[in-house]
Every structure is written in C-alpha cells, then in structure tokens.
Design a protein around this motif. Structure first.
Motif, PDB file in Angstrom:
ATOM      1  N   VAL A 190      51.090  36.732  39.758  1.00 27.75           N
ATOM      2  CA  VAL A 190      49.641  36.967  39.721  1.00 27.75           C
ATOM      3  C   VAL A 190      49.117  36.903  41.066  1.00 27.75           C
ATOM      4  CG1 VAL A 190      47.486  35.286  39.189  1.00 27.75           C
ATOM      5  CG2 VAL A 190      49.377  34.904  37.599  1.00 27.75           C
ATOM      6  N   LEU A 191      48.314  37.890  41.444  1.00 25.49           N
ATOM      7  CA  LEU A 191      47.596  38.249  42.399  1.00 25.49           C
ATOM      8  C   LEU A 191      46.151  38.381  42.726  1.00 25.49           C
ATOM      9  CD1 LEU A 191      48.713  39.527  45.409  1.00 25.49           C
ATOM     10  CD2 LEU A 191      48.347  41.825  44.294  1.00 25.49           C
ATOM     11  N   GLU A 209      46.381  37.487  48.137  1.00 21.65           N
ATOM     12  CA  GLU A 209      46.859  36.269  48.072  1.00 21.65           C
ATOM     13  C   GLU A 209      47.725  36.196  46.684  1.00 21.65           C
ATOM     14  OE1 GLU A 209      46.112  31.457  48.087  1.00 21.65           O
ATOM     15  OE2 GLU A 209      44.329  32.819  48.251  1.00 21.65           O
ATOM     16  N   VAL A 210      48.823  35.810  46.674  1.00 23.94           N
ATOM     17  CA  VAL A 210      49.819  35.565  45.501  1.00 23.94           C
ATOM     18  C   VAL A 210      49.537  34.090  45.146  1.00 23.94           C
ATOM     19  CG1 VAL A 210      52.274  35.369  44.644  1.00 23.94           C
ATOM     20  CG2 VAL A 210      51.781  36.909  46.335  1.00 23.94           C
ATOM     21  N   GLN A 238      44.396  43.487  34.795  1.00 21.76           N
ATOM     22  CA  GLN A 238      43.563  43.222  35.860  1.00 21.76           C
ATOM     23  C   GLN A 238      42.186  42.629  34.925  1.00 21.76           C
ATOM     24  OE1 GLN A 238      39.961  44.814  36.672  1.00 21.76           O
ATOM     25  NE2 GLN A 238      40.041  45.074  38.708  1.00 21.76           N
ATOM     26  N   ALA A 239      42.085  41.223  35.422  1.00 20.05           N
ATOM     27  CA  ALA A 239      41.005  40.560  35.014  1.00 20.05           C
ATOM     28  C   ALA A 239      40.210  39.403  35.954  1.00 20.05           C
ATOM     29  CB  ALA A 239      41.730  39.535  33.577  1.00 20.05           C
ATOM     30  N   GLN A 243      38.923  37.976  41.095  1.00 18.52           N
ATOM     31  CA  GLN A 243      39.303  39.166  40.536  1.00 18.52           C
ATOM     32  C   GLN A 243      40.791  39.308  40.644  1.00 18.52           C
ATOM     33  OE1 GLN A 243      37.124  40.990  39.242  1.00 18.52           O
ATOM     34  NE2 GLN A 243      38.118  42.873  38.386  1.00 18.52           N
ATOM     35  N   LEU A 244      41.660  39.087  39.304  1.00 17.80           N
ATOM     36  CA  LEU A 244      43.242  38.713  39.498  1.00 17.80           C
ATOM     37  C   LEU A 244      43.976  39.997  38.798  1.00 17.80           C
ATOM     38  CD1 LEU A 244      43.239  35.088  38.300  1.00 17.80           C
ATOM     39  CD2 LEU A 244      43.314  36.024  40.865  1.00 17.80           C
ATOM     40  N   ILE A 245      45.240  40.220  39.386  1.00 17.47           N
ATOM     41  CA  ILE A 245      46.129  41.221  38.914  1.00 17.47           C
ATOM     42  C   ILE A 245      47.407  40.201  38.322  1.00 17.47           C
ATOM     43  CG2 ILE A 245      47.824  42.897  39.203  1.00 17.47           C
ATOM     44  CD1 ILE A 245      45.931  44.119  41.366  1.00 17.47           C
ATOM     45  N   MET A 246      47.611  40.373  36.889  1.00 15.26           N
ATOM     46  CA  MET A 246      48.691  39.649  36.236  1.00 15.26           C
ATOM     47  C   MET A 246      49.626  40.621  35.593  1.00 15.26           C
ATOM     48  SD  MET A 246      45.812  37.357  34.218  1.00 15.26           S
ATOM     49  CE  MET A 246      46.812  35.710  34.112  1.00 15.26           C
ATOM     50  N   VAL A 247      50.809  39.957  35.854  1.00 17.51           N
ATOM     51  CA  VAL A 247      52.083  40.770  35.674  1.00 17.51           C
ATOM     52  C   VAL A 247      53.166  39.916  34.708  1.00 17.51           C
ATOM     53  CG1 VAL A 247      54.136  42.259  36.037  1.00 17.51           C
ATOM     54  CG2 VAL A 247      51.843  42.367  37.147  1.00 17.51           C
TER      55      VAL A 247
END
Length: 340
Positions: free
Chosen positions: A97-98, A104-105, A295-296, A302-306
C-alpha cells in the motif's frame, strides 16, 4: 433398501460375534454359528419382516473413503510466502500500500517477491495500445490464434467476432476478456512479437526491473512482476483517463452478431459505496492465485494497493477490506511499523 437402526445393530453384533468366534476351534465355532442362526430365526419368527432383515444384513458394503487430492500450489505457496505473518493476518502472500502523492509506503508484505501476475498483465497491454496512438474505431476480428491453448479458458467472443479496438480494450480491462487482449496484441504494428517486445520495453523504461511479459493476456505464468513494480504500473496507468474509465466500468453491452451481450466487471468492490476506485485490475491463474491492483482514495489519501497470490475465492477482496478498515483507524498515523 435402507438399513433400519435395529437391523444395523443386529448386523454389527453378528459380525462381531463371528469375528470373535474365528479364534476358537472349528467345531466350537460351527456350533456357535448355528446357535446364532437359530436365535436369528426365532427373532425373525416373532418379528414378521425377518427374511428382509436377513437380506439387509448381507447387503452391507464397506467402501473406502475417496482419496484426498491436494490443491495446486501457487508459486507463492511453493516459496513459503504464505508462512510470513503480518499485523492484519492477510490471506495474500504479497501486499503493498503506497501513498501515490508522497510515495510513502503504508503497508508492505513480501514486496520484492517476483510472482506470476495473471490478468494484471492487461494493464500493460492497454497502456502499450493507447500509447501507440492506434485508432480505437478500427475493427479487429477474433481468429483461431486468439483461442487460449495455455489454460483452455472459454470466451463469449467466438472466432469471427469483429469489434472495434476500443471495445476490445474495454472488455480486456473490465471483464478480463482474454481473446480481446490477444487480438489487441496481434493487431499491433509488427504483430504479436513486436507487441510483447513493446510491453517489455515499456517496463524497462518505467524502471520495472522485476517485470517480464511473455504475452498480452496473463494466461502464461511467465508473465511475472513484483508488488513494487506493479505499484509503478498502476501509478502510470491511473494517469490515463481512458484506462481509468474503462477499468472502473461496471458493465457494458456489446453487439455479437444478432445478440446484445452484457459483460460485467470482475471486481465487486466497484459496486461498494465505501470504495472510491480510480483504476483497478483483477487476475487469476492457478500459479498466481487471486490478485488485484487498485488506485483508490481513502482515509484522505490517494493510495495504490497491490495484493498478489491470495488464497481463497474472495480473499483478495477481504484483504482489501481489512486494509481499508485499518487505514480508517490509523488516519495520518499509519507508519512504517506495518511493513514486513
């Protein structure tokens, strides 16, 4: 005919007696068996359905239990990644999660692991198509070359189906249509080999050192990447309005011959009012397990989730929910302590 409870008890008693009698001398055993038979006959004389009971006793069959067949292990399972604990007890062997704005992680689990990425591949497929500037109105035809000979998956796009490049792109991103994605690759200038080369060249230009593509659908387990690389890909594709719109579309209707066929998104979170998703892609093959990237906007960020290699039918969505709830409780206090 089914055994009654009384008959079952009688049959078990008879079998136990005969088993015990096997250790006695032959003459004695014969005499005891005769007595048992006579006793059974007396009981049958008193209870009318004795002959049926006798037949029922003889009809008892013991069957061996079916052999247990273990599930196919994913690459992550084989590497022992599921044995790594994390504070949220996620079912995914890889999670990342970024904060898209600050880099920032906020959460990290096995971020360097390189695993098959299944249909998340289609994000790069779409990016290469869009950046090539190819006409979205050009008609592309599905041929036998688009049939899946890797996993033998099915498709509603029959051989001979003609759709625009834009429609193929929509189905590939929203409904994860494999024949659509393959057709996009075939109709690239120079053909499929040139298209795959362009995919890998784009990955290199983005600094995705852990990433390799073998084909445009994700059906091959040779399409591999890491969570950090996929976060980079999501960051880039989320800045393309067309890819945002197509990937977050919930459903569409496409004219297939004389039929108007409805296709739906593979990501149920798009219908959840608690989620504000700007871009997404799901994926699954046996080697990769269940995967999803998004991306949410949540918790004011505003986050990027994998999430990669999740075990269980709905576990990737459940993992995303766990992270969402965790972030809601953390607010701005989410710290690198959650990293693994």
């Amino acid at each position: 005919m089914k055994l009654s409870f009384a008959t079952a008890i009688l049959s078990l008693s008879l079998l136990s007696f005969l088993g015990a009698a096997g250790a006695a001398p032959a003459a004695s055993k014969s005499a005891k068996v005769t007595k048992v038979v006579k006793a059974t006959k007396v009981t049958k004389a008193k209870a009318k359905p004795s002959a049926r009971q006798a037949r029922k006793v003889r009809s008892v069959v013991l069957r061996r239990p079916a052999a247990f067949v273990p599930a196919v292990a994913t690459f992550g399972m084989a590497a022992g990644l599921h044995a790594v604990d994390d504070p949220l007890a996620l079912k995914s062997s890889v999670a990342y999660v970024l904060d898209q704005n600050t880099n920032e992680v906020l959460f990290s689990k096995n971020p360097q692991a390189v695993l098959p990425i299944a249909s998340i591949t289609k994000l790069m497929t779409a990016l290469v198509v869009v950046e090539a500037g190819l006409s979205l109105d050009e008609k592309l035809t599905v041929t036998e070359e688009d049939i899946d000979t890797e996993k033998h998956t099915r498709s509603r796009l029959a051989v001979g189906t003609a759709l625009t490049r834009g429609e193929m792109l929509h189905l590939a991103l929203m409904a994860s249509e494999n024949r659509a994605a393959n057709a996009l690759g075939r109709h690239y200038p120079g053909g499929m080999s040139a298209f795959v080369a362009a995919m890998n060249a784009k990955a290199v230009s983005l600094g995705m050192a852990d990433t390799h593509y073998a084909e445009p659908t994700g059906l091959s387990s040779r399409n591999q990447s890491s969570a950090k690389d996929l976060a980079t890909l999501v960051n880039v594709t989320s800045q393309v309005p067309l890819l945002r719109d197509l990937s977050t579309s919930r459903e569409t209707r496409v004219s297939l011959g004389k039929r108007l066929v409805q296709f739906r998104s593979t990501n149920g979170l798009l219908s959840n009012p608690l989620w504000d998703i700007g871009l997404q892609k799901t994926g699954f093959i046996n080697e990769a397990g269940k995967c999803v990237v998004m991306q949410a906007r949540m918790a004011g960020r505003q986050l990027i989730m994998v999430f990669l290699d999740s075990s269980g039918k709905a576990s990737r969505i459940a993992d995303a929910e766990r992270v969402r709830k965790w972030l809601a409780t953390q607010g701005d206090t989410a710290t690198p302590s959650a990293k693994l």
